[in-house]
Design a protein around this motif. Sequence first.
Motif, short mmCIF file in Angstrom:
data_model
loop_
_atom_site.label_atom_id
_atom_site.label_comp_id
_atom_site.label_asym_id
_atom_site.label_seq_id
_atom_site.Cartn_x
_atom_site.Cartn_y
_atom_site.Cartn_z
N LYS A 269 0.86 -1.17 0.00
CA LYS A 269 0.00 0.00 0.00
C LYS A 269 0.90 1.22 0.00
CE LYS A 269 -3.71 -2.15 2.62
NZ LYS A 269 -4.58 -2.06 3.79
N TYR A 270 0.47 2.27 -0.70
CA TYR A 270 1.24 3.51 -0.69
C TYR A 270 0.29 4.69 -0.89
CZ TYR A 270 1.38 1.89 -5.60
OH TYR A 270 1.07 1.37 -6.83
N THR A 271 0.70 5.82 -0.35
CA THR A 271 -0.15 7.00 -0.35
C THR A 271 0.71 8.25 -0.38
OG1 THR A 271 -1.97 8.11 0.82
CG2 THR A 271 -0.28 7.10 2.18
N ASP A 272 0.14 9.32 -0.86
CA ASP A 272 0.83 10.61 -0.78
C ASP A 272 -0.20 11.72 -0.66
OD1 ASP A 272 -0.20 10.82 -3.38
OD2 ASP A 272 1.72 11.21 -4.32
N GLY A 273 0.28 12.92 -0.36
CA GLY A 273 -0.63 14.05 -0.22
C GLY A 273 0.11 15.32 0.11
N GLN A 274 -0.60 16.41 -0.02
CA GLN A 274 -0.07 17.73 0.33
C GLN A 274 -1.22 18.55 0.91
OE1 GLN A 274 1.37 20.17 -2.90
NE2 GLN A 274 2.66 21.34 -1.52
N ALA A 275 -1.02 19.04 2.11
CA ALA A 275 -2.05 19.83 2.78
C ALA A 275 -2.20 21.19 2.10
CB ALA A 275 -1.69 20.03 4.25
N LYS A 276 -3.43 21.65 2.05
CA LYS A 276 -3.76 22.99 1.56
C LYS A 276 -4.54 23.69 2.67
CE LYS A 276 -2.63 22.32 -2.94
NZ LYS A 276 -1.95 21.08 -3.05
N GLY B 246 -2.53 28.34 1.21
CA GLY B 246 -1.12 28.03 1.37
C GLY B 246 -0.93 26.53 1.27
N ARG B 247 0.28 26.15 0.91
CA ARG B 247 0.57 24.72 0.74
C ARG B 247 1.47 24.22 1.85
NH1 ARG B 247 3.17 25.09 -5.00
NH2 ARG B 247 4.02 26.87 -3.92
N GLY B 248 1.14 23.06 2.35
CA GLY B 248 1.99 22.39 3.32
C GLY B 248 3.01 21.52 2.60
N ASN B 249 3.72 20.73 3.35
CA ASN B 249 4.74 19.85 2.77
C ASN B 249 4.10 18.65 2.08
OD1 ASN B 249 6.88 21.41 3.69
ND2 ASN B 249 7.01 20.30 5.62
N TYR B 250 4.71 18.22 1.02
CA TYR B 250 4.33 16.97 0.36
C TYR B 250 4.83 15.82 1.21
CZ TYR B 250 4.49 13.07 -2.89
OH TYR B 250 4.34 11.84 -3.47
N GLU B 251 4.01 14.80 1.38
CA GLU B 251 4.40 13.63 2.15
C GLU B 251 3.95 12.38 1.41
OE1 GLU B 251 2.74 13.85 6.07
OE2 GLU B 251 3.89 15.62 6.60
N ALA B 252 4.81 11.35 1.44
CA ALA B 252 4.47 10.07 0.81
C ALA B 252 4.99 8.95 1.70
CB ALA B 252 5.08 9.98 -0.58
N SER B 253 4.22 7.88 1.79
CA SER B 253 4.62 6.75 2.63
C SER B 253 3.91 5.50 2.14
CB SER B 253 4.26 7.01 4.09
OG SER B 253 2.86 7.16 4.23
N GLY B 254 4.25 4.38 2.76
CA GLY B 254 3.60 3.14 2.38
C GLY B 254 3.92 2.02 3.35
N THR C 134 8.90 5.47 4.41
CA THR C 134 8.66 6.85 4.01
C THR C 134 9.35 7.05 2.68
OG1 THR C 134 8.51 7.66 6.28
CG2 THR C 134 9.13 9.27 4.61
N LEU C 135 8.74 7.83 1.80
CA LEU C 135 9.33 8.13 0.50
C LEU C 135 9.87 9.54 0.52
CD1 LEU C 135 6.52 6.54 -1.66
CD2 LEU C 135 8.76 5.55 -1.12
N LEU C 136 11.13 9.70 0.12
CA LEU C 136 11.78 11.00 0.14
C LEU C 136 11.65 11.75 -1.17
CD1 LEU C 136 15.02 9.91 2.03
CD2 LEU C 136 12.87 10.79 2.98
N GLU C 137 11.04 11.12 -2.17
CA GLU C 137 10.77 11.77 -3.45
C GLU C 137 9.31 11.51 -3.81
OE1 GLU C 137 13.61 11.49 -6.75
OE2 GLU C 137 14.87 10.29 -5.41
N PRO C 138 8.73 12.37 -4.64
CA PRO C 138 7.34 12.17 -5.04
C PRO C 138 7.14 10.84 -5.78
CG PRO C 138 8.02 14.40 -5.55
CD PRO C 138 9.26 13.65 -5.13
N ILE C 139 5.99 10.23 -5.55
CA ILE C 139 5.61 9.01 -6.26
C ILE C 139 5.42 9.34 -7.74
CG2 ILE C 139 3.78 7.28 -6.55
CD1 ILE C 139 3.23 7.51 -3.54
N LEU C 140 5.88 8.45 -8.59
CA LEU C 140 5.57 8.53 -10.02
C LEU C 140 4.38 7.62 -10.26
CD1 LEU C 140 9.09 8.39 -11.71
CD2 LEU C 140 7.60 10.37 -11.42
#
Length: 154
Positions: free
Chosen positions: A29-36, A50-58, A133-139
Amino acid sequence: MAINGRGYDWEDIGVTLPSGESVGITEIKYTDGQAKTAHYGRGAIPRAYGRGNYEASGSMALDRDEWERLKKWLVDSGSGGIYDHKPFTIVVNYANDDMENITDTLRSAVITKFDGGGSQGDDKVSAITCEFTLLEPILWNGTPAKKNDNTLRI
């Protein structure tokens, strides 16, 4: 795809870890998101956001033998501890005869937690759950979730 054709199922998923193609993986399972966040001025209607930090994990569940292969790679790639490994890529491929091939790439994964064990009556007491945790955006099938703009501007 034909109407009422076969969709993707677990048999259609292939997962490649740095230790090779995984045959002992039972879940990923994997997910990502960015708060607004809405910015307000006078009145009750937002004026901007405003934009929060991008986060991705799985997470993934591995049979014990698959876990041992991954663990060996983690230890060998770093400085000797399981959590001291180098970031790695996980490739998840969805393919069947009725639908388009889809490849999601989870780049720069770092392991954050492992869970294992079992109880009486379990048929898979050796399964290990791994969180990352993913340190780069998911493709997402080649499309980046977030443009990487971490370049220094002077």
